[in-house]
Write an enzyme that holds these catalytic residues in place. Structure first.
Site, PDB file in Angstrom:
ATOM      1  N   GLU A 105      -1.711 -11.230  -0.824  1.00 44.68           N
ATOM      2  CA  GLU A 105      -3.148 -10.979  -0.295  1.00 44.68           C
ATOM      3  C   GLU A 105      -3.803 -10.301  -1.443  1.00 44.68           C
ATOM      4  O   GLU A 105      -3.139  -9.424  -2.165  1.00 44.68           O
ATOM      5  CB  GLU A 105      -3.274 -10.132   0.961  1.00 44.68           C
ATOM      6  CG  GLU A 105      -2.726 -11.064   2.033  1.00 44.68           C
ATOM      7  CD  GLU A 105      -2.805 -10.402   3.380  1.00 44.68           C
ATOM      8  OE1 GLU A 105      -3.197 -11.110   4.210  1.00 44.68           O
ATOM      9  OE2 GLU A 105      -2.957  -9.178   3.468  1.00 44.68           O
ATOM     10  N   SER A 264       1.203   7.472  -6.488  1.00 42.90           N
ATOM     11  CA  SER A 264       1.209   7.488  -5.170  1.00 42.90           C
ATOM     12  C   SER A 264       2.208   8.669  -4.895  1.00 42.90           C
ATOM     13  O   SER A 264       3.435   8.749  -4.624  1.00 42.90           O
ATOM     14  CB  SER A 264       2.003   6.255  -4.525  1.00 42.90           C
ATOM     15  OG  SER A 264       1.178   6.077  -3.263  1.00 42.90           O
ATOM     16  N   ASN A 340      -4.764   4.629   6.769  1.00 45.53           N
ATOM     17  CA  ASN A 340      -5.197   3.299   7.436  1.00 45.53           C
ATOM     18  C   ASN A 340      -4.263   2.857   8.477  1.00 45.53           C
ATOM     19  O   ASN A 340      -3.463   2.528   8.108  1.00 45.53           O
ATOM     20  CB  ASN A 340      -5.581   2.329   6.506  1.00 45.53           C
ATOM     21  CG  ASN A 340      -6.864   2.988   5.534  1.00 45.53           C
ATOM     22  OD1 ASN A 340      -7.901   3.037   5.899  1.00 45.53           O
ATOM     23  ND2 ASN A 340      -6.432   2.953   4.307  1.00 45.53           N
ATOM     24  N   CYS A 383      -6.423   0.199   2.060  1.00 46.48           N
ATOM     25  CA  CYS A 383      -5.073   0.677   1.473  1.00 46.48           C
ATOM     26  C   CYS A 383      -3.811   0.795   2.356  1.00 46.48           C
ATOM     27  O   CYS A 383      -4.170   1.564   3.443  1.00 46.48           O
ATOM     28  CB  CYS A 383      -5.206   2.038   0.785  1.00 46.48           C
ATOM     29  SG  CYS A 383      -3.822   3.024   0.003  1.00 46.48           S
TER      30      CYS A 383
END
Length: 410
Positions: A105, A264, A340, A383
């Protein structure tokens, strides 16, 4: 699929892609076919700047040469957008299929997501200028950000990320990584080069933050970066995110052409980080920061620390104080990302008041901190939400486009 050049005709089940070959490989290909060096430049121009989709479109090459390539099994080999979902905020999520049927994706975000703010780059200047209230925009064009995948699935297993549920299937090749960008640019009919008819070409930012860990596919990722630079997207408009793969960071520090770096981090100490990012067991925060300190930062270059905020886990003011102590001596900024949500995930979002309190605590300590605005949450494009829409393997069934919205032009 390999980028190795082979000029001997073979009976193969898949075409040999030209898109993805480096400039040196294109030169070798032309030499093997008895062609002059300028033919390689013509082919590179067609592949990476004109972004052709078929051999027939490369009219600068003799028809006999194009026919020879076709007979030998060569094709352009761009990945194919087979499904599109469009968010209420204009974000588009694409299911992109490779030649072997594997899918990843990729996300298109018109006007970006605020991720570049404060990193010292032109992209940051553009974002900050547009967000200044009552100010006429300095830049006479629209921007967009493309979020790119580097692997089919991911092996890092961050507990808050849907992509982790896929596991890892394989690395993407340089052509498959850069090809996502080409496919999306073609969809939106964007010109990246100045011309008489287009004095203000589209401004595209790239983030390697899609499916996969780029530094676990390091050689192919960096080869794709070089192709994208040739496509007229400067590395200063690219950001790569890593979970903290130390060998990749050490190699990255030695690169002369490299994107901006985002790490991250997501926790202020090893205990919390290991519970949500198992990679910490191999490389703890101290080792991570030691590796980061080997990177020779350029003028106006900052390291971005991404911090996904999970309610009740890493979002307290005490966590903010630990984070401040951790990064205080680094030239960096913090991107706060409100988690999210995804199905069957054991987390929840922090309160809005808590997020702002956390941000203000960091800012008051003199460290730039920004809240990244979510894009495409309603279509699982934000995200941590990317997960292949179709998981029937090896070849997905024919797909229909979810949205037939008109192209968005830069």
């Amino acid at each position: 699929m390999s980028n190795k050049i082979n000029t001997v005709a073979e009976a193969t089940s898949q075409p040999k892609p030209l898109f993805g070959l480096s400039l040196d490989e294109l030169a070798s290909l032309m030499e093997a076919h008895g062609q002059r060096p300028y033919r390689a430049a013509q082919l590179a121009e067609a592949l990476y700047r004109q972004r052709v989709t078929s051999l027939e479109e490369i009219t600068t090459l003799p028809s006999e040469l194009r026919e020879t390539f076709a007979a030998e099994g060569y094709a352009i080999g761009l990945p194919e957008i087979v499904q599109t979902a469009r968010s209420v905020d204009g974000t588009e999520r694409y299911l992109i299929r490779m030649a072997d049927g594997e899918t990843v994706e990729t996300v298109w975000m018109p006007d970006g997501d605020g991720g570049e703010r404060g990193d010292g780059s032109l992209a940051a200047e553009e974002e900050e200028d547009e967000e200044r209230p009552g100010n006429t925009a300095k830049f006479p064009y629209r921007r967009a950000t493309i979020c790119i995948s580097s692997q089919v699935g991911c092996a890092v297993n961050c507990q808050f990320c849907l992509t982790a549920k896929l596991g890892i299937r394989r690395n993407l090749t340089p052509g498959e990584i850069a090809g996502q960008v080409a496919a999306v640019l073609n969809r939106h009919r964007l010109d990246l080069g100045s011309s008489r008819g287009n004095p203000t070409p589209a401004r595209i930012n790239l983030v390697f933050m899609g499916m996969g860990e780029p530094f676990l596919n390091y050689a192919n990722f960096m080869a794709a970066v070089r192709l994208l630079v040739y496509m007229r997207i400067p590395e200063s408009r690219m950001t790569v995110s890593t979970s903290g793969i130390l060998p990749g960071i050490l190699d990255f520090a030695k690169e002369t052409v490299r994107p901006k770096l985002a790490v991250s981090l997501n926790a202020p100490n090893d205990v919390i980080r290991e519970s949500i990012m198992p990679i910490t067991r191999k490389w703890n925060i101290a080792a991570l920061f030691e590796a980061l300190n080997t990177i020779p930062l350029r003028n106006r270059e900052w390291i971005t620390f991404e911090y996904v905020m999970l309610g009740g886990i890493n979002d307290s003011l005490a966590d903010a104080e630990e984070l401040i102590a951790l990064v205080r001596n680094m030239r960096c900024k913090i991107n706060l990302i409100v988690w999210n949500s995804g199905p069957n995930m054991p987390y929840h979002e922090p309160s809005q008041a808590g997020v702002y309190a956390f941000q203000n605590k960091v800012i008051d300590a003199g460290i730039p901190a920004y809240i990244r605005r979510p894009r495409g949450r309603d279509i699982y494009a934000a995200c941590g939400q990317l997960k292949r829409t179709v998981e029937s393997d090896p070849v997905p069934a024919p797909l229909v486009e979810i949205s037939s919205a008109a192209s968005l032009r830069g």
